[in-house]
Design an enzyme around this catalytic site. Structure first.
Site, PDB file in Angstrom:
ATOM      1  N   ASP A   1       0.857  -1.178   0.000  1.00  0.00           N
ATOM      2  CA  ASP A   1       0.000   0.000   0.000  1.00  0.00           C
ATOM      3  C   ASP A   1       0.897   1.233   0.000  1.00  0.00           C
ATOM      4  OD1 ASP A   1      -2.344   1.588   0.339  1.00  0.00           O
ATOM      5  OD2 ASP A   1      -1.916   1.696   2.480  1.00  0.00           O
TER       6      ASP A   1
ATOM      7  N   THR B   1      -0.270   4.857   1.197  1.00  0.00           N
ATOM      8  CA  THR B   1      -0.544   5.732   2.339  1.00  0.00           C
ATOM      9  C   THR B   1      -0.430   4.951   3.644  1.00  0.00           C
ATOM     10  OG1 THR B   1      -2.061   6.979   0.965  1.00  0.00           O
ATOM     11  CG2 THR B   1      -2.190   7.324   3.345  1.00  0.00           C
TER      12      THR B   1
ATOM     13  N   GLU C   1      -8.461  14.780   8.006  1.00  0.00           N
ATOM     14  CA  GLU C   1      -9.434  15.748   8.497  1.00  0.00           C
ATOM     15  C   GLU C   1      -8.816  16.695   9.512  1.00  0.00           C
ATOM     16  OE1 GLU C   1     -12.901  13.563   9.823  1.00  0.00           O
ATOM     17  OE2 GLU C   1     -13.797  13.899   7.851  1.00  0.00           O
TER      18      GLU C   1
ATOM     19  N   LYS D   1     -16.778  17.306   0.413  1.00  0.00           N
ATOM     20  CA  LYS D   1     -15.358  17.253   0.045  1.00  0.00           C
ATOM     21  C   LYS D   1     -15.039  15.817  -0.354  1.00  0.00           C
ATOM     22  CE  LYS D   1     -13.080  16.022   4.385  1.00  0.00           C
ATOM     23  NZ  LYS D   1     -13.298  16.467   5.737  1.00  0.00           N
TER      24      LYS D   1
ATOM     25  N   THR E   1      -2.652   1.282  -4.611  1.00  0.00           N
ATOM     26  CA  THR E   1      -3.143   2.402  -3.808  1.00  0.00           C
ATOM     27  C   THR E   1      -4.471   2.919  -4.346  1.00  0.00           C
ATOM     28  OG1 THR E   1      -2.607   4.642  -3.037  1.00  0.00           O
ATOM     29  CG2 THR E   1      -1.788   4.013  -5.212  1.00  0.00           C
TER      30      THR E   1
ATOM     31  N   ASP F   1      -6.597  -2.769   3.148  1.00  0.00           N
ATOM     32  CA  ASP F   1      -5.501  -3.661   2.769  1.00  0.00           C
ATOM     33  C   ASP F   1      -5.719  -5.089   3.266  1.00  0.00           C
ATOM     34  OD1 ASP F   1      -4.054  -1.476   1.661  1.00  0.00           O
ATOM     35  OD2 ASP F   1      -3.432  -0.904   3.679  1.00  0.00           O
TER      36      ASP F   1
END
Length: 1113
Positions: free
Chosen positions: A409, A411, A498, A563, A674, A820
């Site tokens: 992955d 991130t 966030e 968003k 990803t 994942d």
């Protein structure tokens, strides 16, 4: 009865299945009807496998499902029932030893589970009964009980939050023991019960909860609560995952909460998640089974040959019935076919030790004890999280040395997942750094012709969107009883993105102050407090890739803020607004930043009434609640107005680039899977050196195939073009692609999720399989692959596709999040980031990505070499053991006469030769660990299960055959002299067998000593100690007349044998002759290694290694 009553209170609701009704405090909601006690499971947790009563039968059943154990059981039964040449003890005792050791190990592990269960089940909890706090054991909690939980305590079962010590009814929870996430999550109490903060008030509550039946998804829960007061009609409220406190989670920063138990014991989500994990098998285990079949065939061949030759021998009358051994009448009357079958079984019993039953228990001990070396490795310790590496399964240690493909992955795995707000764009204008009333730093992005800064109202609208569109909560340093303007604020959220955005808005003068009584509070640039009523929230998920909130301003206007990823927002906003922001987003992505787009929409009051009604109806639904709400929001989130975009930096982890370079040098293919957009992921791949500046990139993305009207045609063209290019570069499908990578142009492939779906689900004739085949051919020729915009299921599909390639390459997946988990479970070896969600479902967990380098290149390499040597050595020493027994039959008229004494047959594998190989398989370092990590090319030497292929297997088999022949015929020629003692006494057959056995034990033990390169005091102790024990045992066994033996055939044999000088010389000579080829090869190898220009690339003497040209000079 009460269920019927409850349904009357919910008139008009459709009939539902798969739900349960829970009465709070187990009190009836009405005084007019009798209360019927509910029946749910108790709160006991049972993770153990056995009980005191079923341990023996269940464990024996499981052990005898193993082929080798079952085989030896059959042999033992044959020895008991048929007149065989050896005692049943010879096979029964080793089998008993193996079964006993395995049972003790499994019993101990299960006892630990019992003890852990008791600690949980007997822990103290407080239940509210009759307005009083009653102390109970956790296992006595019933569904419907109201439970009090104090700060820093874990929740004893799954609870619906009724109230907390805070006025707004929120509490903070960490779920590290469930999903590995260490950050705080916020949970909310039911609105109608927020004020019930004491035992007396909570006991007056009369309510019923209807919710779904238990299911394992940690993040899904649907239910509703109906509260009753006096004769007023019941008030219904929806319940979701934000109201559910999971067993195993811990209460933080909140003094006290009250909750009602809805799921208990084995029906809690934690218990349901610990069940059903699939069993993975290593390549070594499959090789063992293949070798067993070969040796079983050798055993059958020997038995058939000896049985046939016996009857050929007995075809001569004086051989069949010599004068000194006349047959009984019963033997003469026995059918010849039956006699032949009995003789065949007898030979099977005589040669059965060629199958190494004790190898299984040695392998299990090696894996179990060897796994501690990973946990003890100080290099894996991370001071930031105060954690080291963790081994969740020890069955795959050697698989770490056989990895071909690494799927990672991005991130949180390659990057830190620690977000920092970098800049934002408002109507195409870039804002970077701290501003004073948004007037300081603003510049036009690209060639756009906008003013120097955006309109002030648009700036403030954008900042308000950042402050309102999120799920962040406030935690103050001293209390959590709501935030004040002067208090030092700490933001809490399950998403670091966030928090970064809220902090970014604070830089520009807009501070989020928290939520009070359903109102979100903001301090603007002018230090004025603004309040917005939070009407509805739909959280972010990996499918929608966006989140929205609906708020009402103080002026009464209703606004939706949204968003999300640009791919999710751009199709839902006005087309003319996209271009100004798109340039900014693409430039940020190329810089490696994570981007989010922000949009808003004003909602008319009439429209909101309809939307509100639909959302409330969806929230109250117990079936398909999420799908219904997503559909409503999907309809709302259209025709929005784009305001701007944000850029957040997720820094690359320390040494991530060096680790990927090392893996690549070791011949591993690294794929990054990803969910991020292509430009961001590509930039990260260059930063971590997955792609080099010289790497030619081949793209199969939406952008490249949208050039044509028919996407599938364009995709087919690209696939054919790329395949031709790669086949031209690599004209032969050489097995040594690792060498080819360094001599030819390197290629990298980029593919996105939508294109992958097109490849896997093509509608053309012969499409899907053809596309998939070409795609895999391209992937195999590329040194690195980047898959972006991947859904969790697609990650697992990619891994499964590579797993099923020709040759069955070994795959490893590493990740940190819930998305994942699917690929971690799918791959041969799954690695999770310690302290993160994926660690729970992985085989191993490590704190940082950089630790993967040592885990594979050093630990994996050594584990594989050790266990491969262990397996080959076991078969080798058992063939050495049984071959003289087979040859002996040619000199004893195939009479099934044993060559060795029963004690030697029994103890050969258990005592005389077991500990040296166990110590070797735990401690051997044929190459220094620092050398293994500094020179990744050494990893290629053992790739492809090199030490357990046919050629090394044949080498070990021929070596054992040679040594077995030397043992037997060397001793045989020694016995050609008429006497060996000074007093002219002649040695007998037991002396003959003892000499052969002595040479055998010393040779196989010294062979292991020759193979040992890393000597410790333990190696010295077990090797020389085993030889000393054999000598001591032989003197002891033959020095006493044992009353339980019918024949004292070994009495004084060993001592008398060693009294002869010629016997001593013969033993030493035979040992030297047996080991001479080994010694010669070691000398030649060392001479060659010293003369080599780069000695580091030559592995020390381990004859089972295959030679692989690494392609490096």
């Amino acid at each position: 009865m009460y269920r019927r009553s409850f349904h009357r209170f919910c008139a008009g609701e459709e009939k539902r299945v798969g739900t349960r009704t829970v009465f709070l405090g187990n009190h009836p909601v009405s005084t007019t009807e009798a209360y019927v006690a509910q029946r749910f499971c108790d709160n006991r947790i049972v993770s153990s496998k056995y009980t005191l009563w079923n341990f023996l039968p269940k464990n024996l059943f499981e052990q005898f499902r193993r082929i080798a154990n079952f085989y030896f059981l059959i042999i033992f039964l044959v020895q008991v029932t048929v007149d065989t040449p050896t005692s049943p003890i010879t096979s029964g005792l080793p089998l008993f030893f193996v079964i006993t050791v395995t049972a003790i190990k499994q019993g101990y592990e299960d006892w630990l589970r019992h003890r852990a269960d008791n600690e949980v089940n007997k822990s103290t909890v407080y239940i509210i009964e009759n307005a009083k706090r009653v102390r109970k054991e956790s296992e006595k909690i019933k569904v419907g009980d109201i439970v009090e939980v104090q700060a820093d305590e874990t929740f004893p079962c799954d609870l619906i939050l009724l109230s907390s010590c805070t006025s707004d009814g929120i509490c903070f929870v960490t779920t590290a023991s469930l999903d590995g996430e260490s950050n705080c999550k916020t949970h909310y109490a039911v609105r109608d019960t927020v004020a019930l903060c004491t035992a007396e008030s909570i006991d007056t509550l009369r309510a019923a909860i209807e919710c779904e039946q238990p299911q394992p998804d940690l993040y899904k829960f649907v239910g509703r609560i109906n509260t009753y007061s006096n004769n007023i009609e019941a008030v219904a409220r929806s319940l979701g995952p934000e109201n559910l406190l999971l067993k195993g989670a811990t209460l933080k920063n909140t003094k006290k909460i009250y909750g009602v138990a809805v799921y208990t014991g084995m029906e809690t989500k934690m218990a349901l998640n610990y069940q059903g994990k699939s069993q993975k098998r290593s390549a070594v285990e499959k090789s063992i089974n293949a070798f067993l079949i070969v040796y079983l065939f050798i055993l059958l061949t020997k038995a058939v040959v000896c049985t046939t030759l016996k009857y050929v021998w007995q075809s001569t009358p004086h051989n069949d019935e010599p004068w000194y051994n006349q047959k009984t009448q019963k033997e003469r009357d026995t059918l010849k076919v039956l006699k032949m079958f009995t003789d065949f079984l007898s030979f099977m019993v005589l040669f059965n030790f060629i199958i190494p039953v004790s190898m299984y228990v040695t392998v299990e001990m090696q894996k179990f004890l060897g796994s501690f070396f990973i946990s003890w490795d100080k290099d894996f310790y991370d001071e930031e999280i105060n954690e080291g590496a963790l081994v969740n399964t020890s069955d795959l240690n050697e698989e770490l040395g056989q990895v071909d493909y690494v799927f990672t992955d991005k991130t949180g795995t390659l990057t830190e997942n620690s977000m920092e707000f970098i800049e934002c764009c408002i109507d195409g204008h870039k804002y970077r750094g701290v501003t004073q009333e948004t007037d300081g730093l603003s510049q036009t992005d690209g060639s756009l012709t906008y003013f120097d800064k955006a309109d002030k109202n648009r700036e403030e609208l954008f900042m308000r969107a950042l402050c309102l569109c999120h799920t962040v909560q406030i935690k103050t340093n001293d209390a959590v009883d709501g935030a004040t303007e002067s208090a030092e604020l700490t933001y809490v959220s399950s998403s670091p993105d966030e928090i970064a955005l809220v902090k970014g808005a604070k830089k520009y003068g807009f501070t989020f102050l928290g939520i009070q009584n359903g109102h979100m509070r903001i301090e603007n640039q002018r230090k004025e407090i603004e309040e917005y009523e939070l009407l509805h929230t739909l959280n972010f998920d990996s499918v929608r890739r966006r989140m929205s909130v609906i708020v009402r301003t103080q002026a009464g206007d209703i606004i939706l803020f949204c968003k999300g990823a640009d791919s999710a927002i751009f199709p839902r906003v006005q087309n003319h607004e996209i271009e100004s922001t798109k340039t900014h987003v693409e430039r940020n992505a190329l810089d490696g930043y994570r981007t989010l787009c922000v949009a808003f929409k004003e909602i008319a009051p009439d429209d909101y009434e309809r939307i509100d009604r639909q959302l409330i109806e969806a929230k109250m639904s117990l079936q398909d609640r999420e799908e219904k709400m997503e559909k409503i929001f999907d309809d709302i989130e259209t025709n929005m107005n784009l305001i701007g975009a944000t850029a957040v930096e997720d820094k690359l982890q320390d040494q991530a680039a060096e680790t990927i370079e090392a893996l690549h040098a070791a011949g591993l293919k690294v794929w990054v899977l990803t969910g991020d957009k292509m430009e961001t992921a590509k930039s990260t791949c260059y930063a971590c050196r997955l792609f080099q500046t010289s790497t030619e990139l081949l793209e199969l993305t939406t952008k490249t195939i949208e050039e044509s009207e028919r996407k599938e045609d364009r995709l087919h063209e690209l696939l054919i073009e790329y395949r031709k290019k790669l086949l031209h570069e690599f004209p032969k499908s050489s097995r040594n692609l690792k060498k080819a990578w360094t001599e030819h142009q390197e290629y990298g492939l980029i593919i996105d999720g939508s294109t992958l779906s097109l490849i896997l689900n093509s509608t053309q004739d012969s499409g899907s399989n053809n596309y998939k085949s070409i795609f895999l051919q391209i992937c195999m020729k590329c040194t690195a692959v980047l898959c972006c915009r991947m859904a969790p299921l697609q990650k697992a599909q990619i891994v499964r596709m590579v797993k099923n390639l020709k040759g069955s390459p070994i795959t490893l997946s590493i990740g940190d999040g819930a998305n994942d988990v699917s690929m971690i479970l799918e791959s041969h070896v799954g690695i999770g980031k310690e302290g993160r969600q994926a660690a729970r479902n992985s085989d191993y967990s490590i704190p940082k990505f950089k630790h993967l380098k040592k885990l594979l290149l050093a630990h994996g390499h050594l584990y594989y070499v050790r266990i491969a040597h262990l397996v080959q050595y076991f078969f080798y020493k058992n063939l050495c053991f049984i071959l003289p027994q087979f040859l002996y039959q040619f000199f004893c008229g195939f009479s099934q006469q044993p060559l060795y004494d029963a004690a030697y047959l029994t103890m050969y594998n258990i005592c005389f030769t077991s500990l040296p190989i166990l110590a070797y398989s735990l401690l051997e370092q044929h190459i220094n660990i620092d050398t293994l990590t500094s020179d990744p090319r050494l990893y290629m030497k053992i790739s492809g299960n090199a030490m357990l292929q046919l050629s090394p297997f044949l080498y070990w088999t021929f070596l054992a055959t040679f040594e077995g022949i030397v043992f037997f015929f060397g001793t045989y020629f020694l016995f050609q002299t008429s006497s060996l003692e000074e007093n002219a006494k002649v040695y007998g057959n037991w002396t003959f067998g003892t000499i052969v056995f002595t040479v055998l034990v010393f040779t196989v033990t010294l062979k292991l000593a020759l193979d040992t390169h890393f000597w410790t005091w333990i190696n010295h102790f077990v090797i020389w100690g085993s030889l000393a024990f054999y000598v001591f045992f032989s003197f002891f066994w033959g020095g006493i007349i044992w009353p339980f033996l019918k024949q004292q055939r070994m009495y004084f044999v060993f001592a008398q044998m060693l009294s002869s000088v010629s016997t001593w010389l013969a033993i030493v000579l035979l040992i030297f002759i047996s080991l001479f080829p080994e010694i010669l090869l070691i000398v030649l190898k060392n001479v060659r290694r010293r003369s080599a220009r780069n000695p580091n690339l030559e592995l020390p003497m381990l004859l089972s290694f295959k030679h692989v040209d690494s392609g490096y000079s």
